[in-house]
Design an enzyme around this catalytic site. Structure first.
Site, PDB file in Angstrom:
ATOM      1  N   ASP A  67       1.019  -1.408   0.250  1.00 37.33           N
ATOM      2  CA  ASP A  67      -0.266   0.384  -0.284  1.00 37.33           C
ATOM      3  C   ASP A  67       0.807   1.047  -0.065  1.00 37.33           C
ATOM      4  O   ASP A  67       1.870   1.148  -0.123  1.00 37.33           O
ATOM      5  CB  ASP A  67      -0.932  -0.101   1.272  1.00 37.33           C
ATOM      6  CG  ASP A  67      -0.218  -0.661   2.274  1.00 37.33           C
ATOM      7  OD1 ASP A  67       0.868  -0.399   2.182  1.00 37.33           O
ATOM      8  OD2 ASP A  67      -1.028  -1.123   3.325  1.00 37.33           O
ATOM      9  N   ASP A 136      -8.187  -2.159  14.252  1.00 39.72           N
ATOM     10  CA  ASP A 136      -9.670  -2.782  13.134  1.00 39.72           C
ATOM     11  C   ASP A 136      -9.698  -3.662  12.539  1.00 39.72           C
ATOM     12  O   ASP A 136     -11.009  -3.833  12.214  1.00 39.72           O
ATOM     13  CB  ASP A 136      -9.706  -1.578  12.582  1.00 39.72           C
ATOM     14  CG  ASP A 136      -9.675  -0.866  11.581  1.00 39.72           C
ATOM     15  OD1 ASP A 136      -8.277  -1.505  11.689  1.00 39.72           O
ATOM     16  OD2 ASP A 136      -9.634   0.644  11.195  1.00 39.72           O
ATOM     17  N   HIS A 138      -7.817  -4.613   9.861  1.00 39.15           N
ATOM     18  CA  HIS A 138      -7.333  -3.576   8.518  1.00 39.15           C
ATOM     19  C   HIS A 138      -6.358  -5.120   8.136  1.00 39.15           C
ATOM     20  O   HIS A 138      -4.729  -5.472   8.843  1.00 39.15           O
ATOM     21  CB  HIS A 138      -7.300  -2.970   7.618  1.00 39.15           C
ATOM     22  CG  HIS A 138      -6.287  -1.747   8.717  1.00 39.15           C
ATOM     23  ND1 HIS A 138      -6.565  -1.219   9.547  1.00 39.15           N
ATOM     24  CD2 HIS A 138      -5.010  -2.008   8.396  1.00 39.15           C
ATOM     25  CE1 HIS A 138      -5.222  -0.188   9.640  1.00 39.15           C
ATOM     26  NE2 HIS A 138      -3.800  -1.069   9.278  1.00 39.15           N
ATOM     27  N   GLU A 143      -9.863  -1.112   5.035  1.00 37.62           N
ATOM     28  CA  GLU A 143     -10.542  -1.173   6.372  1.00 37.62           C
ATOM     29  C   GLU A 143     -12.405  -1.828   6.768  1.00 37.62           C
ATOM     30  O   GLU A 143     -12.382  -2.059   5.197  1.00 37.62           O
ATOM     31  CB  GLU A 143     -10.812   0.128   6.593  1.00 37.62           C
ATOM     32  CG  GLU A 143      -9.356   1.314   6.623  1.00 37.62           C
ATOM     33  CD  GLU A 143      -8.826   1.163   7.795  1.00 37.62           C
ATOM     34  OE1 GLU A 143      -8.654   0.011   8.529  1.00 37.62           O
ATOM     35  OE2 GLU A 143      -8.415   2.229   7.871  1.00 37.62           O
TER      36      GLU A 143
END
Ligand code: F6R
Length: 261
Positions: A67, A136, A138, A143
């Protein structure tokens, strides 16, 4: 999914490095998938040490990053291309151009994303993908709510990820870009071997959902339950919420030596 609970970051790094060194010995032209963030830093140190000791070469290998932030200036130290260069690429013998990442400065971002997926395919796909996981849940920057079939594309970071990553931007959440380009979950699932590393109590809930929860876009990492070859390397703190922790320890202690990771 194989869950390996190890005592500390050093042992996790050494175990992941063993897998990469073994892969490159068997296939010098292997394609690696590189993650950024804190989790792989000890691994990158370990690989640099092994390269310096003449135990591994990346000269014929290729690598693809997971990413990239959108819009960070080319020279920004936290631009993932620069982070990967600093932490691993410049410390070993990758050939010039062998490490690629999504182009967060492209004028046509969707076209850059399509080209990136194609470049991974043209290289023959990723042999071993290093992954971390967000608190979270991801994976890369997919996400919660991400399509489980997604390809490389633009995503908006959650407030949680912006807060988590502010530490790389002088503690200032406002300095963290809102947008990223990320390999999709569908892209990541095409890698042949996924090696995910997680350390610390703040990862325990995400690891629990990823390994033992239902498969759901709410916990994107849970999709990895459908992958045939996943290795999850965690410390005791990140393993704190695993219901089957004793079984994972027992399994690893009794693992046949010939199996490898
Ligand atoms: C970074 C990436 C992210 C991180 C995750 C965990 O390339 O893909 O998914 O792996 O945000 O970050 P750390 O390791 O800093 O806790």
């Amino acid at each position: 999914m194989e869950v390996v609970i190890l005592p500390d970051a050093k042992t996790i790094a050494a175990t992941a490095a063993d897998a990469i060194v073994h892969l490159l010995a068997a296939k010098p032209t292997a394609v690696l998938g590189l993650a950024t963030g804190s989790s792989p830093l000890a691994l990158y140190n370990e690989l640099a040490l092994r390269y310096a000791a003449g135990q591994v070469s990346f000269a014929q290998a290729k690598a693809f990053m997971l990413d990239e932030y959108v819009g960070l200036p080319a020279e920004h130290p936290e631009r993932y291309r620069n982070v990967i260069e600093r932490e691993i690429a410049a410390r070993v013998d990758f050939a010039p151009g062998a490490v690629q990442g999504p182009d967060g400065l492209a004028t046509d971002l969707p076209a850059a994303c399509r080209a990136y997926d194609q470049a991974i395919r043209d290289a023959g796909g990723v042999d071993l993908q290093i992954l971390g996981i967000g608190s979270d849940g991801h994976i890369a920057f997919n996400e919660p709510g991400s399509s489980l079939a997604s390809r490389t594309r633009l995503k908006t970071l959650t407030r949680q990820t912006i807060a988590d990553n502010a530490r790389f931007f002088g503690g200032d959440p406002a300095a963290v870009p809102r947008h990223v380009l990320t390999q999709g979950l569908g892209t990541i699932m095409e890698a042949k071997h996924l090696v995910l590393m997680a350390l610390g109590r703040h990862k325990a809930e995400a690891i629990h959902h990823m390994v033992e929860g239902g498969v759901s876009a709410m916990w994107p990492g849970s999709l990895l339950q459908f992958h045939p070859h996943v290795t999850v390397l965690v410390d005791d703190a990140a393993a704190a919420r695993l219901q089957l922790a004793d079984y994972y320890r027992h399994t690893y202690a009794n693992k046949p030596a010939w199996q490898g990771l």
